[in-house]
Design an enzyme around this catalytic site. Structure first.
Site, PDB file in Angstrom:
ATOM      1  N   LYS A  20       0.845  -1.184   0.000  1.00 35.57           N
ATOM      2  CA  LYS A  20       0.000   0.000   0.000  1.00 35.57           C
ATOM      3  C   LYS A  20       0.889   1.246   0.000  1.00 35.57           C
ATOM      4  CE  LYS A  20      -2.922   3.045   2.485  1.00 35.57           C
ATOM      5  NZ  LYS A  20      -2.099   4.197   2.080  1.00 35.57           N
ATOM      6  N   GLY A  50       6.982   6.051   7.789  1.00 35.09           N
ATOM      7  CA  GLY A  50       6.061   7.188   7.831  1.00 35.09           C
ATOM      8  C   GLY A  50       6.180   7.891   9.169  1.00 35.09           C
ATOM      9  N   SER A  51       5.097   8.527   9.575  1.00 29.51           N
ATOM     10  CA  SER A  51       5.158   9.345  10.791  1.00 29.51           C
ATOM     11  C   SER A  51       5.210   8.468  12.035  1.00 29.51           C
ATOM     12  CB  SER A  51       3.936  10.256  10.864  1.00 29.51           C
ATOM     13  OG  SER A  51       2.790   9.473  11.153  1.00 29.51           O
ATOM     14  N   VAL A  91       1.623   7.373  13.219  1.00 28.82           N
ATOM     15  CA  VAL A  91       1.038   6.232  12.494  1.00 28.82           C
ATOM     16  C   VAL A  91       1.835   4.953  12.783  1.00 28.82           C
ATOM     17  CG1 VAL A  91       0.425   5.297  10.222  1.00 28.82           C
ATOM     18  CG2 VAL A  91       0.040   7.713  10.711  1.00 28.82           C
ATOM     19  N   GLY A  92       3.148   5.092  12.901  1.00 30.17           N
ATOM     20  CA  GLY A  92       3.989   3.933  13.206  1.00 30.17           C
ATOM     21  C   GLY A  92       3.594   3.299  14.532  1.00 30.17           C
ATOM     22  N   GLU A 116      10.088   2.606  10.456  1.00 30.09           N
ATOM     23  CA  GLU A 116      11.089   3.647  10.172  1.00 30.09           C
ATOM     24  C   GLU A 116      10.305   4.956  10.180  1.00 30.09           C
ATOM     25  OE1 GLU A 116      14.058   4.591   9.724  1.00 30.09           O
ATOM     26  OE2 GLU A 116      13.601   6.378   8.588  1.00 30.09           O
ATOM     27  N   CYS A 154      13.352  12.020   5.949  1.00 30.31           N
ATOM     28  CA  CYS A 154      13.509  11.676   7.376  1.00 30.31           C
ATOM     29  C   CYS A 154      14.912  12.003   7.813  1.00 30.31           C
ATOM     30  CB  CYS A 154      13.298  10.203   7.689  1.00 30.31           C
ATOM     31  SG  CYS A 154      12.317   9.316   6.575  1.00 30.31           S
ATOM     32  N   GLN A 181       0.828  19.671   4.148  1.00 34.69           N
ATOM     33  CA  GLN A 181       2.244  19.715   4.519  1.00 34.69           C
ATOM     34  C   GLN A 181       2.722  21.169   4.565  1.00 34.69           C
ATOM     35  OE1 GLN A 181       3.503  16.591   5.163  1.00 34.69           O
ATOM     36  NE2 GLN A 181       5.163  17.687   6.177  1.00 34.69           N
TER      37      GLN A 181
HETATM   38  C1  UN1 Z   1      14.108   9.158   3.804  1.00 30.42           C
HETATM   39  O1  UN1 Z   1      14.395  10.298   4.091  1.00 30.42           O
HETATM   40  O2  UN1 Z   1      13.012   8.694   4.132  1.00 30.42           O
HETATM   41  O3  UN1 Z   1      19.893   8.993   2.920  1.00 30.42           O
HETATM   42  C2  UN1 Z   1      15.000   8.284   3.013  1.00 30.42           C
HETATM   43  C3  UN1 Z   1      19.032   9.585   2.272  1.00 30.42           C
HETATM   44  C4  UN1 Z   1      18.299   8.849   1.183  1.00 30.42           C
HETATM   45  C5  UN1 Z   1      17.122   8.130   1.736  1.00 30.42           C
HETATM   46  C6  UN1 Z   1      16.240   8.986   2.589  1.00 30.42           C
HETATM   47  N1  UN1 Z   1      19.200   7.925   0.545  1.00 30.42           N
HETATM   48  O4  UN1 Z   1      18.737  10.750   2.507  1.00 30.42           O
END
Ligand code: UN1
Length: 501
Positions: free
Chosen positions: A182, A234-235, A238-239, A256, A290, A337
């Site tokens: 999904k 994701g956030s 939600v995780g 993650e 992230c 966002q």
């Molecule tokens: C993410 O931000 O969810 O190292 C992944 C990095 C990328 C992957 C980021 N190769 O910033």
């Protein structure tokens, strides 16, 4: 090649049991370009729990065959898939920029990351090493092998619409699992592009199923008893829900989630290089990684000089439609966002931080139909402020002061998250101390917090994750479990721990 949906109508389907099908809801949702909301990319299935259940049932049936396909044969399909993505890289990148906004150079990188991961994991089809060890008994053989778990639920975000699905789906497949996928409702086209490649490369019907749309689908994937692994990016909110949903069924859960990553700039840093790194780490992907460097802590001796140059360069960044040449920062992915970014700018001002540059939505002229915001830097930020603690996921960087490495490390570790961190210094002792003391899953020296490569583990500590890692061979640990095997060839009873003479 099986025929899939007719893209000329711009209506896209789910993939269930090898067939492209409509949702039982009969409803569709729109996917629009965040740089220009008049641009309707396509309409996608708004799926129901029933669609998810059908996909899970198909994946469970397919598992009974797929797990017996030798891993090197499974890998051959994946090598073909990687090659197909290479051939389509440019068009996939263009689709991706159109649906989530990041600049073309970066969407090419996203597709490249999926290529890299697919090649890397396909290689594992001929390795997937276990252990062979001596037995403590004379005529006994001891080894460990990886076994697949079954059906995996894969839930992915919009910021890396092809790379992150590849991080999860490809290792799941090479290990012998089947998948219900999904994707984020903001980036279903990139998900479909990826799944079609897998289909075309020869993944058998039912081994990979795709169900778009609707939070209910995620709930089914995290609760259904047939699902054995849930992998979610994701956030954090939600995780946590995914984790709670999955707990009663003892599913393996890989999470993650957020980050509040920091770049430490010491007084002996090469300042120009540090500025460059902070620009790329903070404003690359519009701050929507992230791993984004949303915090910078600078030694007080070079603070003013650094901040002046950082602000000057941030102000000069070219914001615009990521499909256009020369644009360096695209829009936020969605109206909500952008609203979050604007909310945090207000919070930062209220908290008493100094707005050094940026701070406004861009909405005139070319920006009128998209979700654009100026690259924004706050100075004089206190580590306890919300803008220094909470993930914003937008083009906002908080700059703080420190007097020593110890103080920088304390600030660095003083947040809920632990994904990535970095240091700019010319002193090797300082670099190694920071490397040891920053409690994160990823660390860089003289480079920003972004830029992980696919063959090393990716993930973070504390509220960023739950101890698992994706990418690298560590990803195999999420999608397989160990079986230890003892073969006794003595023809008699040999007792471990008892027959010690
Ligand atoms: C993410 O931000 O969810 O190292 C992944 C990095 C990328 C992957 C980021 N190769 O910033």
């Amino acid at each position: 090649m099986r025929t899939s949906d007719d893209t000329s109508t711009r209506v896209f389907s789910n993939l269930v049991d090898g067939k492209w099908v409509a949702s039982s809801s009969g409803r569709l949702f729109d996917n629009r370009n965040p740089a220009d909301d008049r641009d309707l990319i396509g309409r996608f299935q708004e799926s129901t729990p029933e669609d998810a259940e059908r996909a899970i049932a198909a994946a469970a049936r397919a598992y009974e065959e797929w797990r017996f396909v030798p891993a090197p044969r499974r890998a051959e399909i994946l090598f073909r898939a990687a090659q197909l993505i290479v051939e389509r890289k440019e068009s996939f990148a263009r689709d991706m920029t159109r649906e989530m906004g990041k600049v073309l150079e970066e969407t090419r990188g996203d597709v490249q990351e999926a290529i890299d991961m697919t090649y890397f994991m396909a290689g594992e089809g001929r390795r997937m090493y276990g252990q062979t060890v001596p037995s403590e008994l004379r005529d006994k053989f001891a080894m460990s092998v990886r076994q697949p778990l079954g059906v995996c639920g894969i839930i992915t975000p919009w910021n890396f619409p092809m790379a992150i699905p590849s991080w999860k789906i490809v290792p799941a497949l090479v290990c012998g699992n089947t998948v219900v996928f999904k994707p984020s409702s903001l980036t279903p086209l990139s998900a479909i592009n990826f799944v079609k490649v897998l289909e075309e490369a020869g993944i058998p019907p039912g081994v990979v199923n795709l169900v778009t749309g609707g939070p209910d689908v995620g709930t089914v994937l995290s609760t259904h008893e047939v699902i054995k692994v849930v992998s979610f990016t994701g956030s954090t909110a939600v995780g946590r829900l995914v984790n709670q949903n999955a707990a009663p069924g003892f599913k393996k859960v890989h999470l993650e989630m957020g980050g509040k990553n920091i770049i430490i700039v010491m007084d002996d840093a090469q300042l120009e290089l540090a500025v460059e790194g902070c620009l790329w780490g903070g404003f690359g992907t519009t701050g929507q990684r992230c791993t984004a460097a949303s915090r910078v802590v600078v030694h007080e001796k070079v603070y003013e000089e650094f901040l002046g140059e950082f602000a000057r360069r941030a102000k000069a960044l070219h914001v615009g439609n990521g499909a256009q040449d020369g644009v360096q920062v695209g829009p936020s992915v969605s109206e909500s966002q952008l609203a979050t970014v604007m909310k945090y700018v207000e919070i930062g001002k209220r908290e008493g931080a100094t707005l050094v540059t940026g701070g406004h939505r861009l909405e005139q002229g070319e920006y009128a139909r998209g979700w654009f915001h100026e690259p924004t830097i706050f100075g004089d930020v206190q580590p306890s402020m919300r803008i220094a603690q909470e993930e914003i996921f937008g083009p906002v960087v908080s700059v703080m002061r420190c007097g020593s490495l110890a103080e920088a490390v304390e600030i660095g570790n003083g947040v809920a998250y632990g994904l990535s961190a970095s240091i700019y210094t010319r002193n090797v002792n300082t670099a190694f101390a920071a490397m040891r003391d920053m409690y994160t899953g990823i660390f860089y020296v003289n480079a920003p917090t972004i830029g992980a490569e696919v063959h090393l583990p990716f993930g973070g500590t504390k509220a960023t994750g739950n101890g698992h890692r994706e990418a690298g061979i560590a990803a195999l640990d999420v999608f397989s479990e160990w079986k230890s095997i003892y073969v006794d060839f003595s023809g008699r009873l040999q007792r471990a721990q008892i027959d010690v003479e």
